[in-house]
Design a protein around this motif. Structure first.
Motif, PDB file in Angstrom:
ATOM      1  N   GLY A 101       4.975  12.132 -15.334  1.00 57.22           N
ATOM      2  CA  GLY A 101       3.951  11.307 -14.733  1.00 57.22           C
ATOM      3  C   GLY A 101       2.781  12.144 -14.259  1.00 57.22           C
ATOM      4  O   GLY A 101       2.612  13.299 -14.603  1.00 57.22           O
ATOM      5  N   ARG A 102       1.959  11.558 -13.431  1.00 55.35           N
ATOM      6  CA  ARG A 102       0.795  12.253 -12.931  1.00 55.35           C
ATOM      7  C   ARG A 102       1.208  13.365 -11.988  1.00 55.35           C
ATOM      8  O   ARG A 102       2.085  13.206 -11.147  1.00 55.35           O
ATOM      9  CB  ARG A 102      -0.108  11.261 -12.183  1.00 55.35           C
TER      10      ARG A 102
ATOM     11  N   SER B 278       3.260   6.406 -12.230  1.00 56.80           N
ATOM     12  CA  SER B 278       2.455   5.446 -12.990  1.00 56.80           C
ATOM     13  C   SER B 278       1.164   5.172 -12.236  1.00 56.80           C
ATOM     14  O   SER B 278       1.174   4.508 -11.194  1.00 56.80           O
ATOM     15  CB  SER B 278       3.230   4.142 -13.217  1.00 56.80           C
ATOM     16  N   GLU B 279       0.061   5.690 -12.759  1.00 55.91           N
ATOM     17  CA  GLU B 279      -1.248   5.486 -12.129  1.00 55.91           C
ATOM     18  C   GLU B 279      -1.620   3.999 -12.109  1.00 55.91           C
ATOM     19  O   GLU B 279      -2.124   3.480 -11.114  1.00 55.91           O
ATOM     20  CB  GLU B 279      -2.301   6.267 -12.916  1.00 55.91           C
ATOM     21  N   ALA B 280      -1.363   3.308 -13.215  1.00 55.55           N
ATOM     22  CA  ALA B 280      -1.753   1.896 -13.311  1.00 55.55           C
ATOM     23  C   ALA B 280      -0.979   1.042 -12.310  1.00 55.55           C
ATOM     24  O   ALA B 280      -1.557   0.186 -11.620  1.00 55.55           O
ATOM     25  CB  ALA B 280      -1.520   1.385 -14.735  1.00 55.55           C
TER      26      ALA B 280
ATOM     27  N   ILE C 263       0.835  -1.202   0.000  1.00 51.02           N
ATOM     28  CA  ILE C 263       0.000   0.000   0.000  1.00 51.02           C
ATOM     29  C   ILE C 263       0.872   1.254   0.000  1.00 51.02           C
ATOM     30  O   ILE C 263       0.627   2.210  -0.746  1.00 51.02           O
ATOM     31  CB  ILE C 263      -0.949  -0.018   1.213  1.00 51.02           C
ATOM     32  N   ALA C 264       1.906   1.261   0.856  1.00 53.70           N
ATOM     33  CA  ALA C 264       2.816   2.405   0.879  1.00 53.70           C
ATOM     34  C   ALA C 264       3.561   2.541  -0.444  1.00 53.70           C
ATOM     35  O   ALA C 264       3.742   3.647  -0.965  1.00 53.70           O
ATOM     36  CB  ALA C 264       3.813   2.251   2.032  1.00 53.70           C
ATOM     37  N   LEU C 265       3.967   1.419  -0.992  1.00 56.02           N
ATOM     38  CA  LEU C 265       4.672   1.426  -2.275  1.00 56.02           C
ATOM     39  C   LEU C 265       3.779   1.971  -3.386  1.00 56.02           C
ATOM     40  O   LEU C 265       4.246   2.663  -4.302  1.00 56.02           O
ATOM     41  CB  LEU C 265       5.138   0.016  -2.606  1.00 56.02           C
ATOM     42  N   ALA C 266       2.484   1.665  -3.300  1.00 54.59           N
ATOM     43  CA  ALA C 266       1.539   2.168  -4.299  1.00 54.59           C
ATOM     44  C   ALA C 266       1.529   3.687  -4.320  1.00 54.59           C
ATOM     45  O   ALA C 266       1.565   4.319  -5.390  1.00 54.59           O
ATOM     46  CB  ALA C 266       0.142   1.631  -3.998  1.00 54.59           C
ATOM     47  N   TYR C 267       1.485   4.310  -3.142  1.00 54.76           N
ATOM     48  CA  TYR C 267       1.490   5.772  -3.078  1.00 54.76           C
ATOM     49  C   TYR C 267       2.844   6.349  -3.500  1.00 54.76           C
ATOM     50  O   TYR C 267       2.915   7.479  -3.989  1.00 54.76           O
ATOM     51  CB  TYR C 267       1.143   6.234  -1.666  1.00 54.76           C
ATOM     52  N   ALA C 268       3.902   5.586  -3.316  1.00 55.95           N
ATOM     53  CA  ALA C 268       5.227   6.078  -3.684  1.00 55.95           C
ATOM     54  C   ALA C 268       5.442   6.103  -5.194  1.00 55.95           C
ATOM     55  O   ALA C 268       6.148   6.964  -5.713  1.00 55.95           O
ATOM     56  CB  ALA C 268       6.303   5.206  -3.028  1.00 55.95           C
TER      57      ALA C 268
ATOM     58  N   GLY D 239       8.219  -2.391 -13.260  1.00 61.24           N
ATOM     59  CA  GLY D 239       7.640  -1.094 -13.590  1.00 61.24           C
ATOM     60  C   GLY D 239       8.614   0.043 -13.372  1.00 61.24           C
ATOM     61  O   GLY D 239       8.755   0.933 -14.222  1.00 61.24           O
ATOM     62  N   LEU D 240       9.310   0.044 -12.243  1.00 63.76           N
ATOM     63  CA  LEU D 240      10.275   1.108 -11.967  1.00 63.76           C
ATOM     64  C   LEU D 240      11.439   1.056 -12.944  1.00 63.76           C
ATOM     65  O   LEU D 240      11.973   2.097 -13.344  1.00 63.76           O
ATOM     66  CB  LEU D 240      10.780   0.990 -10.530  1.00 63.76           C
TER      67      LEU D 240
END
Length: 268
Positions: free
Chosen positions: A203-204, A139-141, A129-134, A191-192
């Motif tokens: 990015g976003r 990358s939104e996807a 979850i933390a990695l998702a916000y990072a 991805g990274l």
């Protein structure tokens, strides 16, 4: 933020991608254990002394901890914001937990084994979850995928601890909680690595940046509308481009009191 060199991207991504070794080793060890069930038996049973290939399973646990930690260290500078600060801490907890699982099998020091399993399961879900916000600003996807995996991991961990395992079985529920981390880390590493050459500005935008842009655009629109309104008013009064008339009460420079033919000066 410190930059990440191509070498760090490459090795960090490789470390997280190699966490998938767990699935291969687990399958090999499970095939050698007669009557072993993915749905009914927990993962730790494969590392117990009764498992024919328990040494291989425990070695996989240890390798998993090293790979998780190595990737977190190498890719840390690529992670942004609060999520980028929290993700390495949760990943470290998960790495320490799976190492404890490998060092202290289920039939050995049970308290340390269970503590390690808890650290891995809960730390892994929160880490995703933390990695998702990072990574989401880049990358939104990828960010959305990691967030969903993390939520599944946390939820399944709660179900496993609370023994709500009737639908998936004890082993199936534990696997739903444990499998999300290597899958998520493999996706994040790849991805990274692919985003390595993309500037972060591509990015976003963050919410603050988006709001600043919207305010600037709105101010520009207001300024343009005011300019158009002023131009329309000037055109309607016929004064656009014409010099302003002289003040009515100003001095008359053409008046000559000694000229009898001069026009009469307006009395004040």
């Amino acid at each position: 933020m410190a930059s990440v060199t191509p070498t760090r991207y490459r090795w960090g991504a490789l470390a997280w991608l190699l966490t998938l070794q767990f699935f291969v080793v687990e399958a090999v060890v499970a095939l050698q254990a007669d009557g072993y069930s993915y749905a009914d038996d927990v993962i730790s049973a494969l590392g117990a002394a009764a498992s024919p290939a328990h040494a291989l399973m425990n070695a996989s646990f240890l390798a998993q901890g090293v790979l998780i930690g190595a990737g977190a260290v190498l890719l840390r500078p690529a992670l942004r914001g609060t999520g980028g600060r929290l993700a390495p801490a949760f990943l470290t907890a998960a790495a320490v937990g799976v190492v404890l699982v490998g060092l202290f099998p289920q039939d050995g020091r049970e308290a340390l084994h269970e503590a390690g399993a808890g650290l891995y399961l809960l730390g892994g879900g929160l880490a995703l979850i933390a990695l998702a916000y990072a990574v989401r600003p880049r990358s939104e996807a990828l960010g959305t995928t990691l967030a969903l995996l993390g939520l599944v991991g946390v939820a399944m961990t709660v179900f496993f601890v609370a023994e709500i395992t009737g639908y998936l079985g004890e082993g199936g529920t534990e696997r739903a909680a444990a499998y999300v981390l290597p899958v998520g880390l493999a996706l994040a590493g790849v991805g990274l690595r692919r985003l390595a050459g993309r500037p972060e500005s591509a990015g976003r935008l963050t919410r603050r940046e988006q709001r600043a842009r919207e305010r600037a655009a709105e101010q520009d629109r207001r300024t343009e509308r005011a300019r158009e309104r002023d131009a329309a008013l000037e055109a309607s009064t016929g004064t656009a481009g014409q010099p302003a008339p002289p003040a009515a009460d100003g001095p008359d420079e053409d008046f000559d009191p000694d000229d009898p033919w001069a026009r009469t000066r307006r009395r004040e």
